[in-house]
Scaffold this motif. Structure first.
Motif, PDB file in Angstrom:
ATOM      1  N   ILE A   1      46.029  21.818 -47.107  1.00 12.91           N
ATOM      2  CA  ILE A   1      45.349  20.523 -46.912  1.00 12.91           C
ATOM      3  C   ILE A   1      46.195  19.771 -45.783  1.00 12.91           C
ATOM      4  CG2 ILE A   1      44.652  18.455 -47.910  1.00 12.91           C
ATOM      5  CD1 ILE A   1      43.944  20.330 -50.365  1.00 12.91           C
ATOM      6  N   VAL A   2      47.618  19.732 -45.980  1.00 19.95           N
ATOM      7  CA  VAL A   2      48.590  18.997 -45.331  1.00 19.95           C
ATOM      8  C   VAL A   2      48.385  19.728 -43.557  1.00 19.95           C
ATOM      9  CG1 VAL A   2      50.866  18.934 -44.184  1.00 19.95           C
ATOM     10  CG2 VAL A   2      50.238  18.495 -46.747  1.00 19.95           C
ATOM     11  N   MET A   3      47.944  20.855 -43.478  1.00 19.70           N
ATOM     12  CA  MET A   3      48.102  21.340 -42.275  1.00 19.70           C
ATOM     13  C   MET A   3      46.763  21.482 -41.387  1.00 19.70           C
ATOM     14  SD  MET A   3      51.051  22.486 -41.709  1.00 19.70           S
ATOM     15  CE  MET A   3      50.897  22.925 -40.012  1.00 19.70           C
ATOM     16  N   LYS A   4      45.701  21.436 -42.347  1.00 18.32           N
ATOM     17  CA  LYS A   4      44.425  21.857 -41.661  1.00 18.32           C
ATOM     18  C   LYS A   4      43.734  20.670 -40.669  1.00 18.32           C
ATOM     19  CE  LYS A   4      40.964  19.402 -44.635  1.00 18.32           C
ATOM     20  NZ  LYS A   4      40.566  18.625 -43.466  1.00 18.32           N
ATOM     21  N   GLY A   5      44.091  19.517 -40.471  1.00 18.07           N
ATOM     22  CA  GLY A   5      43.657  18.593 -39.512  1.00 18.07           C
ATOM     23  C   GLY A   5      44.506  18.307 -38.585  1.00 18.07           C
TER      24      GLY A   5
END
Ligand code: ARG
Length: 459
Positions: A309-313
């Motif tokens: 979730i940290v990386m996805k955006g």
């Protein structure tokens, strides 16, 4: 006062809250050894390529070794104002050696530095996971050897299905763990490229030698794209993915140990050294380690989800969000290693209760499939008909309150008059498991072969 690393364009220092949200030193100090090793390789390369002088490189090398021994000796004072491990180390280096310290960061950024340090740390953890897995496999192997021919119920839906051997059940986990170790090995191959030299994101105009640093730091090669090198954390995600799957396997074994050690099952006795008592109920011996393994798995799954979730955006390349990659990964790795070690201890020390396993193996009409197979093999019935006849015999036994081998031949004949006395041979659990000699089957002979194969593999 303004920051000593980038104070040039700042006139004021930061708010205490800003420092609290920004600093990572409380956790990234775990990367100290990797940070210093990376800096030493970088400095040696800067000297070899003529970007800094040999004497500056030597001063940097000596200074970094001093910093490392201060950190390892516990004498180092980490400063939150210096934000992270990279700046803490560099600031201390400056105290120690003065001006040459300022040349270390030539052709480098914290972006490639942190990507490097973290990658090296995760790489070590992949190795540690593989060793932990292999230790657990060895413990399972010796259980399998001890009980290669012990019979126990095999379950589907946690309902008695067919008899299996204890050794076969242990070896099922050896196989799963073998794939887990292979996943860590695969991930390690992909992660073993060096991001160092990507600099902030675009590479550098200095004539650096990325092959040299990659080699010095035991990477197979430098990463081919500087933007990718500083922007991705897929190596940590792959590690967490492998960790999650392995943890899931540990959790299933833990669940079985909880069930098996209960008074209702009594399949295993756990050792005192891997059990706890109750402060109120004197008879209790609780499988706490198994329960905690089952629960700690949640943190590992959580870490993987959190990092995804940290990386996805995040747009390329580095964003400060990525500082949140480390604590979760550290926690997941710590708990995976602990869970592996605890499981190894429990499995090594546990005693399978052979008699209880055998008694359970024979109950619940566990040889019904053997009976149906006999009707097919000896009387030539179609399997569906054999299945139906066997079902009627199970119902008859249930009605009489006995197991299948306790029915008389007359009982058998009342359902199908072709049945003969030698049907009773296939109704014993020992004969049932001994007959399962298809490759990968539960027969003791198969178990011995698999144990031998794995012993060879594990060395
Ligand atoms: N503490 C940072 C981290 O863990 C190091 C990299 C900082 N880079 C930057 N451009 N602010 O991600």
């Amino acid at each position: 006062s303004a920051n000593q690393m980038w104070g040039g364009r700042f006139s004021a220092g930061v708010d205490a809250i800003m420092e609290a949200i920004n600093a990572s030193i409380s956790f990234d100090q775990r990367l100290a050894a990797q940070d210093i090793e990376g800096s030493r390789a970088h400095a040696a390369m800067l000297a070899a390529t003529g970007i800094i002088t040999d004497s500056d490189a030597e001063a940097i090398r000596e200074g970094l070794l001093t910093v490392l021994s201060e950190i390892e000796g516990g004498a180092f004072e980490f400063s939150a104002a210096l934000e992270d491990i990279h700046m803490n180390v560099e600031a201390r280096l400056k105290d120690l050696i003065g001006e040459p310290a300022g040349r270390l960061h030539t052709a480098r950024s914290r972006n490639d530095q942190v990507a490097l340090d973290f990658r090296m740390w995760v790489r070590d953890q992949a190795d540690a996971a593989i060793s932990g897995i292999e230790a657990l496999q060895r413990a399972l192997l010796s259980q399998a050897e001890i009980g290669a021919d012990w019979v126990m119920p095999g379950f589907t839906h946690l309902q008695t299905a067919q008899p299996v051997t204890w050794g076969h059940h242990m070896m099922a986990y050896v196989e799963m763990l073998g794939r887990d170790a292979a996943r860590f090995r695969d991930a390690r191959v992909r992660m073993n490229e060096s991001p160092l030299g990507a600099a902030a994101l675009a590479g550098t105009s200095f004539p650096i030698d990325r092959e040299m640093t990659a080699q010095a730091l035991r990477f197979d090669r430098p990463m081919a794209n500087s933007l990718d090198a500083v922007a991705d954390r897929d190596f940590a995600l792959e590690f967490l993915g492998a960790a999650s799957i392995c943890a899931m396997h540990l959790s299933r074994l833990a669940e079985e140990l909880v069930i098996w050690s209960s008074a209702q099952f009594r399949f295993v006795t756990l050792s005192d050294s891997f059990s706890t008592g109750s402060s109120i109920m004197p008879q209790k011996k609780n499988p706490d380690a198994a329960e905690l393994i089952r629960a700690k798995v949640a943190r590992i799954f959580g870490a993987q989800t959190a990092l995804l979730i940290v990386m996805k955006g995040l747009p390329l390349t580095y964003s400060k969000d990525m500082q949140e990659d480390k604590e979760q990964t550290f926690d997941a790795a710590d708990n995976l290693m602990l869970a592996l070690a605890a499981m190894e201890g429990m499995v090594r020390d546990m005693t399978g209760n052979r008699d209880q396993l055998a008694a359970a193996a024979g109950s619940g009409f566990s040889t019904a499939t053997d009976l149906a197979d006999w009707l097919v093999r000896v009387l030539g019935l179609p399997f569906r008909e054999a299945h139906h006849i066997t079902g009627s015999l199970v119902a008859l036994a249930e009605q009489k309150g006995c197991d299948l081998p306790d029915l008389s031949l007359e009982d058998m004949k009342s359902v199908h008059d072709g049945i003969t006395g030698n049907v009773f041979d296939v109704l014993t659990v020992e004969n049932s498991v001994a007959s399962r000699i298809s490759y990968g089957g539960t027969a003791p002979s198969c178990v011995h072969a698999q144990v031998a194969r794995w012993k060879e593999t594990l060395g």
